[in-house]
Write a protein that holds these residues in place. Structure first.
Motif, PDB file in Angstrom:
ATOM      1  N   VAL A 292       5.773  -1.860   9.396  1.00  0.00           N
ATOM      2  CA  VAL A 292       6.822  -1.259   8.573  1.00  0.00           C
ATOM      3  C   VAL A 292       6.574  -1.617   7.111  1.00  0.00           C
ATOM      4  N   ILE A 293       6.498  -0.607   6.257  1.00  0.00           N
ATOM      5  CA  ILE A 293       6.243  -0.785   4.833  1.00  0.00           C
ATOM      6  C   ILE A 293       7.556  -0.661   4.060  1.00  0.00           C
ATOM      7  N   VAL A 294       7.830  -1.653   3.187  1.00  0.00           N
ATOM      8  CA  VAL A 294       9.049  -1.612   2.381  1.00  0.00           C
ATOM      9  C   VAL A 294       8.743  -1.585   0.876  1.00  0.00           C
ATOM     10  N   LEU A 295       7.496  -1.957   0.502  1.00  0.00           N
ATOM     11  CA  LEU A 295       7.077  -1.891  -0.899  1.00  0.00           C
ATOM     12  C   LEU A 295       5.686  -1.295  -0.980  1.00  0.00           C
ATOM     13  N   LEU A 296       5.439  -0.471  -1.984  1.00  0.00           N
ATOM     14  CA  LEU A 296       4.107   0.062  -2.272  1.00  0.00           C
ATOM     15  C   LEU A 296       3.860  -0.117  -3.762  1.00  0.00           C
ATOM     16  N   ASN A 297       2.833  -0.922  -4.074  1.00  0.00           N
ATOM     17  CA  ASN A 297       2.553  -1.275  -5.473  1.00  0.00           C
ATOM     18  C   ASN A 297       3.806  -1.804  -6.179  1.00  0.00           C
ATOM     19  N   ASN A 298       4.515  -2.656  -5.427  1.00  0.00           N
ATOM     20  CA  ASN A 298       5.727  -3.344  -5.907  1.00  0.00           C
ATOM     21  C   ASN A 298       6.876  -2.390  -6.218  1.00  0.00           C
ATOM     22  N   LYS A 299       6.820  -1.176  -5.670  1.00  0.00           N
ATOM     23  CA  LYS A 299       7.931  -0.220  -5.809  1.00  0.00           C
ATOM     24  C   LYS A 299       8.583  -0.052  -4.440  1.00  0.00           C
ATOM     25  N   ALA A 300       9.903   0.027  -4.436  1.00  0.00           N
ATOM     26  CA  ALA A 300      10.647   0.112  -3.178  1.00  0.00           C
ATOM     27  C   ALA A 300      10.327   1.402  -2.429  1.00  0.00           C
TER      28      ALA A 300
ATOM     29  N   GLU B 211      -8.935 -11.494  -3.623  1.00  0.00           N
ATOM     30  CA  GLU B 211      -9.274 -10.853  -4.903  1.00  0.00           C
ATOM     31  C   GLU B 211      -8.551  -9.526  -5.098  1.00  0.00           C
ATOM     32  N   GLN B 212      -8.447  -8.751  -4.007  1.00  0.00           N
ATOM     33  CA  GLN B 212      -7.801  -7.449  -4.140  1.00  0.00           C
ATOM     34  C   GLN B 212      -6.300  -7.584  -4.361  1.00  0.00           C
ATOM     35  N   LEU B 213      -5.665  -8.506  -3.647  1.00  0.00           N
ATOM     36  CA  LEU B 213      -4.243  -8.737  -3.860  1.00  0.00           C
ATOM     37  C   LEU B 213      -3.989  -9.218  -5.280  1.00  0.00           C
ATOM     38  N   ALA B 214      -4.819 -10.166  -5.734  1.00  0.00           N
ATOM     39  CA  ALA B 214      -4.654 -10.683  -7.094  1.00  0.00           C
ATOM     40  C   ALA B 214      -4.782  -9.563  -8.119  1.00  0.00           C
ATOM     41  N   ALA B 215      -5.774  -8.700  -7.915  1.00  0.00           N
ATOM     42  CA  ALA B 215      -5.976  -7.580  -8.851  1.00  0.00           C
ATOM     43  C   ALA B 215      -4.798  -6.615  -8.816  1.00  0.00           C
TER      44      ALA B 215
ATOM     45  N   ASP C 280      -8.739   3.529  -5.934  1.00  0.00           N
ATOM     46  CA  ASP C 280      -7.870   2.607  -6.657  1.00  0.00           C
ATOM     47  C   ASP C 280      -7.221   1.613  -5.683  1.00  0.00           C
ATOM     48  N   LEU C 281      -6.909   0.441  -6.219  1.00  0.00           N
ATOM     49  CA  LEU C 281      -6.253  -0.571  -5.388  1.00  0.00           C
ATOM     50  C   LEU C 281      -4.785  -0.227  -5.171  1.00  0.00           C
TER      51      LEU C 281
ATOM     52  N   ASN D 221       7.866 -11.197  13.113  1.00  0.00           N
ATOM     53  CA  ASN D 221       7.726 -12.634  12.845  1.00  0.00           C
ATOM     54  C   ASN D 221       7.559 -12.952  11.365  1.00  0.00           C
ATOM     55  N   GLY D 222       7.902 -12.018  10.484  1.00  0.00           N
ATOM     56  CA  GLY D 222       7.786 -12.282   9.050  1.00  0.00           C
ATOM     57  C   GLY D 222       7.257 -11.083   8.304  1.00  0.00           C
ATOM     58  N   SER D 223       6.751 -11.340   7.108  1.00  0.00           N
ATOM     59  CA  SER D 223       6.219 -10.248   6.304  1.00  0.00           C
ATOM     60  C   SER D 223       5.067 -10.750   5.455  1.00  0.00           C
ATOM     61  N   ASN D 224       4.248  -9.819   4.961  1.00  0.00           N
ATOM     62  CA  ASN D 224       3.144 -10.173   4.078  1.00  0.00           C
ATOM     63  C   ASN D 224       2.684  -8.950   3.300  1.00  0.00           C
ATOM     64  N   PHE D 225       1.879  -9.196   2.272  1.00  0.00           N
ATOM     65  CA  PHE D 225       1.294  -8.132   1.471  1.00  0.00           C
ATOM     66  C   PHE D 225      -0.133  -7.873   1.941  1.00  0.00           C
ATOM     67  N   ILE D 226      -0.536  -6.625   1.916  1.00  0.00           N
ATOM     68  CA  ILE D 226      -1.908  -6.229   2.233  1.00  0.00           C
ATOM     69  C   ILE D 226      -2.400  -5.328   1.112  1.00  0.00           C
ATOM     70  N   ALA D 227      -3.549  -5.693   0.511  1.00  0.00           N
ATOM     71  CA  ALA D 227      -4.121  -4.903  -0.585  1.00  0.00           C
ATOM     72  C   ALA D 227      -5.433  -4.281  -0.138  1.00  0.00           C
ATOM     73  N   PHE D 228      -5.666  -3.035  -0.555  1.00  0.00           N
ATOM     74  CA  PHE D 228      -6.883  -2.335  -0.152  1.00  0.00           C
ATOM     75  C   PHE D 228      -7.117  -1.165  -1.111  1.00  0.00           C
ATOM     76  N   ALA D 229      -8.327  -0.644  -1.057  1.00  0.00           N
ATOM     77  CA  ALA D 229      -8.648   0.528  -1.878  1.00  0.00           C
ATOM     78  C   ALA D 229      -8.281   1.800  -1.116  1.00  0.00           C
ATOM     79  N   LYS D 230      -7.649   2.742  -1.808  1.00  0.00           N
ATOM     80  CA  LYS D 230      -7.269   3.996  -1.176  1.00  0.00           C
ATOM     81  C   LYS D 230      -8.526   4.779  -0.806  1.00  0.00           C
ATOM     82  N   SER D 231      -8.519   5.359   0.374  1.00  0.00           N
ATOM     83  CA  SER D 231      -9.747   5.986   0.897  1.00  0.00           C
ATOM     84  C   SER D 231      -9.711   7.511   0.864  1.00  0.00           C
ATOM     85  N   GLU D 232      -8.630   8.094   0.416  1.00  0.00           N
ATOM     86  CA  GLU D 232      -8.554   9.570   0.411  1.00  0.00           C
ATOM     87  C   GLU D 232      -7.935  10.085  -0.876  1.00  0.00           C
TER      88      GLU D 232
END
Length: 457
Positions: free
Chosen positions: A410-418, A265-269, A436-437, A446-457
């Motif tokens: 290793v992070i290469v995208l944040l909110n779909n921005k490089a 749900e969070q990734l979709a949002a 906010d998400l 071994n690959g890559s994936n997206f992780i979505a979460f609410a900012k805590s600070e």
């Protein structure tokens, strides 16, 4: 009138009961059992001899083992195994599990009337655990079994298993179809039928039949620690690959060259989607069909040739049913807009790349829930990227940690921005409000994936 009503109810109850519980499974067995065969395999196995015995006998006999083990400490011996199978046509083709005949040097087929034939392997497909054998019948009379339709089989239907459990040929057990579409984690095309029919070692490769004596599944797996949990490969999966096994001896599957990730749900949002139906592209392999067609990380695939693909497993199944060089139209959502992209499929690799070891994490730089620093050139080369930031510190009390983000990622995208460097990350990160998400694309060995979460600070 009351007595007449009671009599009618008794007759109705008896009729329902008669339809619900078969008085006998004998008609089914008589129809299907002649097509079921016992399979015996032999292969050479090498094992290491206990060093104690090797040294002891080596000392006594001047370095030569009395039982022929030699100085190497290796012993070769013949190993036999048992399984089941079933005849599908009068030409002598037999279906079984791949694991029943894998590595076999000799395969003997035994019929219920004790006739024996040597079999050759025509084709195998480890990803579905299916194999096709053939015997030279030399004009002998054989009875093929009918292949049913596993898609129309319903939960609660009566089913019968016939096979060779523990070497007891011709064993018949009965039960119901307990569930469909089970995923056991064995492979990308898991789609098992679950049954409470008693299945034991040696049943593998035998048929699971309906009350018409038609095969709806190929008995494949059991859970040893449980009772009443047997699993079968749906026969429709067999029917899909059978022509390929006969023609090529293996199954050539379509391949897009993407890393798929299910949506929560969070990734979709975070991607502006109203539901979780679809498959997120976590990464696109450079030079592969998806890359050539213009697919991008962050795209969400929702259909293939107009057929909905709501999960990663559904998408893998649809693409895997296609052939290399076949063209498919992928319906995707990119930046909230639906569009179609045509992809000419490649061939699925036989083995997935193995994961490398994680790299060392550098010291902390800045305080906060998520601390990052620029990735160095050597680490970037190992991951096949040019830029990005590595997480050097992560607060374990945050939702980011609970959703799977870790130090060393290793992070290469944040909110779909490089995110090319530390400055890029914090410039985007600092503009996101607490609660906010946010979604990050993480690259791993071994690959890559997206992780979505609410900012805590």
């Amino acid at each position: 009138m009351k007595k007449l009503f009671l009599a009618a109810m008794l007759i109705l109850a008896f009729t329902v009961n008669a339809f619900a519980i078969p008085s006998s499974f004998s008609p089914v067995v008589k129809k299907a059992a002649p097509s079921v065969v016992n399979i015996s395999t032999t292969k050479t196995v090498t094992r290491q001899i206990d060093p104690f015995f090797q040294d002891f006998f080596g000392g006594m006999f001047g370095g030569t083992h009395p039982f022929g083990f030699g100085n190497s400490g290796l012993q070769k011996y013949k190993s036999t195994a048992l399984g089941s199978g079933f005849i599908i046509d009068r030409d002598g083709y037999i279906v079984t599990n791949n694991h029943v005949i894998e590595g076999a040097e000799e395969i003997i087929i035994k019929f219920q009337d004790d006739r024996e034939f040597k079999a050759e392997i025509i084709g195998t497909d480890p990803l579905t655990d299916l194999a096709l054998l053939k015997i030279d019948t030399k004009g002998a009379n054989i009875t093929p079994i009918l292949l049913g339709n596993s898609d129309t089989a319903e939960i609660g239907d009566w089913v019968v298993a016939i096979g060779n459990p523990l070497g007891l040929g011709g064993t018949v057990t009965a039960g119901i179809l307990s569930a469909k579409g089970r995923v056991l984690g064995d492979g990308p095309y898991d789609n098992f039928i679950q049954t409470d029919v008693s299945i034991n070692p040696g049943n593998s490769g035998g048929p699971l039949v309906n009350m018409d004596g038609e095969v709806i599944g190929i008995n494949t797996a059991i859970i040893q620690s449980a009772q009443g949990l047997g699993f079968a490969v749906p026969v429709n999966m067999l029917k899909n690959i059978l022509p390929k096994l006969k023609k090529d001896g293996k199954v050539y599957r379509g391949w897009v060259g993407i890393v798929m990730q299910p949506l929560d749900e969070q990734l979709a949002a975070s991607f502006g989607l109203s539901d979780t139906k679809g498959v997120l592209i976590a990464d696109v392999t450079k030079g592969e069909p998806g890359d050539k067609a213009g697919l991008k990380a962050g795209d969400v695939i929702v259909a293939v040739d107009g057929r909905q693909a709501q999960t990663s497993r559904e998408l893998a199944g649809i693409i895997g049913s296609k052939s290399p060089n076949e063209r498919v139209v992928l319906t995707i959502i990119r930046d909230g807009k639906r569009q179609n992209i045509t992809v000419r499929l490649g061939e699925r690799p036989s083995n997935n790349q193995t994961a490398a070891n994680y790299y060392n994490v550098k010291p902390k730089q800045r305080a906060g829930d998520i601390v990052v620093k620029d990735i160095d050139a050597q680490q970037a080369r190992k991951l096949g990227i040019s830029n990005g930031v590595i997480i050097t510190s992560l607060n374990e009390d945050t939702q980011a940690y609970k959703k799977g983000l870790r130090e060393g990622h290793v992070i290469v995208l944040l909110n779909n921005k490089a995110v090319n460097n530390e400055n890029d990350f914090y410039r985007i990160y600092d503009k996101i409000k607490k609660g906010d998400l946010m979604a990050v694309k993480v690259v791993l060995p071994n690959g890559s994936n997206f992780i979505a979460f609410a900012k805590s600070e």
